[in-house]
Design a protein around this motif. Structure first.
Motif, PDB file in Angstrom:
ATOM      1  N   VAL A 137       4.047   7.383   2.486  1.00  0.00           N
ATOM      2  CA  VAL A 137       4.464   6.213   3.272  1.00  0.00           C
ATOM      3  C   VAL A 137       4.045   4.926   2.558  1.00  0.00           C
ATOM      4  CG1 VAL A 137       4.337   5.059   5.503  1.00  0.00           C
ATOM      5  CG2 VAL A 137       4.174   7.548   5.388  1.00  0.00           C
ATOM      6  N   TRP A 138       5.045   4.075   2.299  1.00  0.00           N
ATOM      7  CA  TRP A 138       4.759   2.789   1.648  1.00  0.00           C
ATOM      8  C   TRP A 138       4.771   1.672   2.683  1.00  0.00           C
ATOM      9  CZ3 TRP A 138       7.049   1.984  -3.890  1.00  0.00           C
ATOM     10  CH2 TRP A 138       6.678   3.087  -4.682  1.00  0.00           C
ATOM     11  N   LEU A 139       3.813   0.769   2.535  1.00  0.00           N
ATOM     12  CA  LEU A 139       3.712  -0.352   3.466  1.00  0.00           C
ATOM     13  C   LEU A 139       3.624  -1.641   2.667  1.00  0.00           C
ATOM     14  CD1 LEU A 139       0.756   1.563   4.745  1.00  0.00           C
ATOM     15  CD2 LEU A 139       2.516   1.116   6.420  1.00  0.00           C
ATOM     16  N   THR A 140       4.604  -2.528   2.880  1.00  0.00           N
ATOM     17  CA  THR A 140       4.561  -3.815   2.186  1.00  0.00           C
ATOM     18  C   THR A 140       4.456  -4.936   3.204  1.00  0.00           C
ATOM     19  OG1 THR A 140       5.846  -2.949   0.344  1.00  0.00           O
ATOM     20  CG2 THR A 140       5.815  -5.331   0.588  1.00  0.00           C
ATOM     21  N   ASP A 141       3.635  -5.894   2.891  1.00  0.00           N
ATOM     22  CA  ASP A 141       3.473  -7.092   3.719  1.00  0.00           C
ATOM     23  C   ASP A 141       4.859  -7.701   3.991  1.00  0.00           C
ATOM     24  OD1 ASP A 141       3.108  -9.659   4.657  1.00  0.00           O
ATOM     25  OD2 ASP A 141       1.414 -10.090   3.352  1.00  0.00           O
TER      26      ASP A 141
ATOM     27  N   LEU B  49       0.839  -1.192   0.000  1.00  0.00           N
ATOM     28  CA  LEU B  49       0.000   0.000   0.000  1.00  0.00           C
ATOM     29  C   LEU B  49       0.878   1.247   0.000  1.00  0.00           C
ATOM     30  CD1 LEU B  49      -2.672  -0.506   2.804  1.00  0.00           C
ATOM     31  CD2 LEU B  49      -3.181  -0.053   0.415  1.00  0.00           C
ATOM     32  N   ALA B  50       0.353   2.334  -0.563  1.00  0.00           N
ATOM     33  CA  ALA B  50       0.998   3.625  -0.396  1.00  0.00           C
ATOM     34  C   ALA B  50      -0.032   4.555   0.232  1.00  0.00           C
ATOM     35  CB  ALA B  50       1.470   4.170  -1.733  1.00  0.00           C
TER      36      ALA B  50
ATOM     37  N   LEU C 252       9.220  -1.218   7.062  1.00  0.00           N
ATOM     38  CA  LEU C 252       9.439  -0.676   8.404  1.00  0.00           C
ATOM     39  C   LEU C 252       8.166  -0.539   9.224  1.00  0.00           C
ATOM     40  CD1 LEU C 252      12.201   2.088   8.000  1.00  0.00           C
ATOM     41  CD2 LEU C 252      12.357  -0.177   9.051  1.00  0.00           C
ATOM     42  N   VAL C 253       7.152   0.122   8.660  1.00  0.00           N
ATOM     43  CA  VAL C 253       5.933   0.371   9.441  1.00  0.00           C
ATOM     44  C   VAL C 253       5.197  -0.929   9.778  1.00  0.00           C
ATOM     45  CG1 VAL C 253       3.688   1.538   9.450  1.00  0.00           C
ATOM     46  CG2 VAL C 253       5.708   2.734   8.597  1.00  0.00           C
TER      47      VAL C 253
END
Lengths: 159, 266
Positions: free
Chosen positions: B44-48, B39-40, B71-72
């Motif tokens: 901020v990008w969030l990858t599984d 997701l973006a 990271l997140v």
């Protein structure tokens, strides 16, 4: 007619692409034209979930919005210039191309986004693809009035 | 009960967003893009996390952008545990539905598996190993939340869904008839990996009868647990995904002096 799938701009070479693409579909969401579609299970388990462009439906208009959104780097994120895209190369079938068969037609030439560079008209007003300049976006394939299209993008490029 | 309502609201909103995000994206509103693989949210990008590990294995490369995007989600799992599973994941929401359906209609599941993490870690190791050997993103093809979200976007864009949803159908049959909550508890590589990140100071449900927090052994917490765990045992890991339903149930009986609480240290 096409032995490979046409990938979005900046895609790694096919084998590397299949290993790197995480099948997230983010590039398809970023495409304002709906040109990037997600391959399904019927396209084969290997390609399932990967982004595909089918130019006869919607070609790539080289807006360059998809490469920077790729989370895995399966699309080269640094690619910004449309002239540097190498999705494939358009190939003209002179036996079915209207212009090569003597009818006046310059649809592909007129609509080519790399105008007068990737497709040139020769002295007999017949279109010729300049391989070094063609980016493989498929706009020519999309607008070709012949059915099936007399100009088809062969996927696979250098970048 | 507000605790439970809050969770249900977040779960249903997450499902709504799976459809709303692709719809808005196509309208040119791209503040949030992506699917549950990656997701973006603005910049901020969030990858599984397990997808990130898979990609490192299939490509044998460390991509800085990909690593940053872990990271997140990794941080969230380190601090709050598997809250992705219990609060966001559409598959878990469906699994809760399957479970409620089976309980309502009195379907008896054929088997019960003992609560041992061996199955889930074996599955996790096998799929990651397969990704490495085949140089092929096997985990992506087995991420139920990912598949659901990609197909939700497909439905919005093309008014059609792919056969990939077959995985969800298989899970439905497994969970309705064979083993209760088998996907989320024993098979899912996404949740399995998030569970690995649990450590001593990760938020957890703690059973403690300090002071006036006396347990009446009423067992409402056991009935409330969608995964079939016994919170009174005091150690329900690595399965517990911090949904808080047991705490909510306990609160409804004991008020604020309930022996079940979320704590960071046990």
């Amino acid at each position: 007619m096409r032995d490979q799938l046409l990938r979005p701009p900046g895609a790694l070479p096919e084998r590397e692409f299949l290993a790197t693409c995480i099948r997230c579909g983010k590039c398809a969401q970023s495409c304002p034209y709906g040109a990037i579609r997600i391959a399904g299970l019927l396209d084969g388990i290997e390609t399932m979930g990967t982004p595909v462009i089918r130019p006869r439906k919607v070609p790539c208009y080289l807006c360059m919005k998809c490469p920077p959104v790729c989370p895995s780097g399966a699309l080269k994120r640094t690619l910004t210039k449309k002239e540097e895209v190498r999705m494939g190369t358009a190939i003209i079938d002179k036996k079915t191309c209207l212009a090569w068969q003597g009818t006046l037609c310059r649809s592909c030439f007129d609509d080519c986004p790399i105008f007068d560079e990737a497709i040139k008209m020769d002295d007999k007003l017949q279109p010729v693809v300049v391989k070094d300049k063609c980016v493989g976006c498929g706009v020519c394939e999309n607008v070709c009035p012949a059915d099936p299209a007399a100009i088809v993008v062969q996927p696979g490029g250098k970048a | 009960m507000t605790r439970k309502i809050a969770r249900k609201t977040v779960q249903l909103s997450s499902i709504g967003l799976l459809f709303l995000v692709p719809f808005l994206n196509r309208k040119g509103i791209t503040a949030v893009t992506g699917t549950l693989y990656s997701l973006a949210v603005g910049p901020v990008w969030l990858t599984d996390p397990v997808i990130g590990v898979q990609t490192i294995l299939t490509t044998m490369r460390l991509d800085a952008t990909l690593l940053l995007s872990l990271l997140v989600p990794v941080g969230l799992a380190l601090v709050l545990g598997r809250v992705f599973c219990s609060w966001v994941c559409p598959q878990n929401t469906l699994s809760e539905l399957f479970d409620a359906l089976a309980n309502r209609t009195g379907i008896r599941r054929l088997f019960t598996l003992p609560f041992t993490p061996i199955v889930r870690y074996t599955v996790l190791v096998l799929v990651l190993l397969a990704s490495l050997v085949l140089r092929f993103p096997v985990v992506s093809l087995l991420s139920a939340p990912g598949i659901i979200s990609v197909q939700a976007a497909n439905l919005v864009y093309e008014a059609a869904v792919g056969l990939e949803l077959g995985l969800i159908a298989v899970i439905a049959v497994l969970e309705l008839f064979i083993v209760r909550c088998v996907w989320c508890n024993h098979l899912c590589p996404v949740g399995g990996f998030l569970g690995l990140l649990r450590n001593r100071s990760t938020m957890k449900v703690v059973f403690s009868e300090d002071g006036s927090r006396a347990c009446g052994r009423c067992r409402v917490c056991i009935d409330a647990c969608g995964l079939g765990l016994d919170p009174m045992e005091g150690r329900v890991y690595p399965y517990c995904h911090n949904c808080g339903d047991c705490i909510a149930a306990c609160e409804s009986v004991k008020g604020s002096e309930n022996p079940l609480q979320f704590r960071f240290r046990s």
